[in-house]
Design an enzyme around this catalytic site. Structure first.
Site, short mmCIF file in Angstrom:
data_model
loop_
_atom_site.label_atom_id
_atom_site.label_comp_id
_atom_site.label_asym_id
_atom_site.label_seq_id
_atom_site.Cartn_x
_atom_site.Cartn_y
_atom_site.Cartn_z
CG HIS A 10 -0.13 0.02 2.53
ND1 HIS A 10 0.46 1.15 3.05
CD2 HIS A 10 0.16 -0.98 3.40
CE1 HIS A 10 1.07 0.86 4.18
NE2 HIS A 10 0.92 -0.43 4.41
CD GLU A 84 2.57 -5.59 8.27
OE1 GLU A 84 2.88 -6.80 8.21
OE2 GLU A 84 3.15 -4.69 7.63
#
Length: 317
Positions: A10, A84
């Site tokens: 990202h 994550e």
């Protein structure tokens, strides 16, 4: 491997910029991150993707949406396993705290509710195992996070060294497209450089120094000295930050106020080489004892030019 994969981390967030640990805390892209997402969207515009898999966290979703503007027929699926690494009670803390994770002390991880690297690996591997069983011959885009992409690499090429050590040897850039073979895990450890500088009125001399520094390392971090007590800067911190980010030799910019208040930046960052201009070679420069005690390689960069901020200021009068 039954499919072809492209991995994209990202874009930048305010927490990335300010050195704060994300984990699974749901933080949006900042302005820089939005621009990075648009840039990678243009870079991947001519690519074909059969499917996109994405982390459900908004920083990944926003990046995926930007890319898929140019791929309107590509279906997107969200999968919790692409989140994550969960950093538990350390999420939202300064990156200095991440050094506490590097030894992979299981008692510490349990105490602070932190996911172990092996649990993280098996989580991501289970996702790839499912995709490989379900699809054949597809070109698949995966938009996720730095840690997740590391584990994706490890799924296809399990590291020879302990997982937690291999994990911190890799550095995944915001909004860069990676293929499975982009990183050779059997290669030597990536060499990381740290170059503290004020970078006021960025000029050709600064750029030449950064280019020379990059010759000595694989990944160059610039420490942006925001408020030096020995000079008055002409440009704002934001101007200097944006100019440094635009230099192609620079991989990351970390702002710090001064070397006394932010001494932990110099101590806790995982770098191998410390850069200074050759004019500091005979000086007792800031934190010299600290850096030498850390046994970092110190490289004094030769000045082979006559460019200087002072000359530019004088010429403009």
């Amino acid at each position: 491997m039954n499919n072809e994969y492209i991995f994209v981390r990202h874009g930048q967030t305010y927490w990335n910029k300010n050195g704060i640990m994300h984990g699974q805390y749901d933080i949006p892209l900042n302005f820089t991150g939005i621009k990075q997402a648009k840039k990678i969207s243009e870079e991947l515009k001519s690519n074909h993707f059969d499917i996109c898999f994405c982390s459900p966290l908004q920083r990944a979703k926003s990046t995926a949406f930007s890319i898929l503007i140019n791929h309107k027929n590509t279906r997107i699926f969200y999968d919790e396993r692409l989140k994550e690494l969960s950093k538990g009670l350390l999420e939202g803390k300064h990156l200095n705290s991440e050094k506490l994770l590097k030894d992979e002390d299981l008692n510490f991880l349990r105490k602070f509710n932190i996911e172990s690297k092996m649990d993280f690996f098996y989580r991501v591997k289970s996702f790839i195992d499912d995709v490989e069983k379900r699809y054949k011959g597809k070109r698949i885009l995966i938009v996720a996070h730095s840690g997740t992409i590391k584990m994706l690499f490890f799924t296809f090429n399990f590291p020879k060294k302990p997982m937690h050590k291999a994990y911190y040897d890799l550095h995944i850039k915001n909004c860069k497209a990676y293929k499975v073979d982009s990183i050779k895990l059997g290669a030597s450890k990536m060499k990381i450089g740290f170059f503290p500088m004020v970078a006021d009125i960025l000029h050709s001399g600064h750029v030449l120094a950064l280019e020379e520094a990059k010759k000595h390392c694989d990944f160059l971090i610039v420490g942006l000295h925001c408020n030096p007590n020995y000079k008055t800067t002409q440009q704002s911190i934001y101007e200097r930050y944006m100019q440094l980010r635009a230099v192609k030799w620079v991989d990351e910019v970390i702002p710090y106020e001064n070397s006394v208040k932010d001494k932990d930046v110099f101590v806790s960052l995982d770098y191998d080489v410390y850069f200074l201009g050759e004019d500091h070679k005979s000086d007792d420069w800031e934190l010299k004892d600290t850096v030498e005690n850390l046994e970092k390689e110190i490289v004094y960069l030769k000045r082979k030019h006559g460019f200087s901020s002072s000359r530019i200021k004088n010429d403009s009068k």
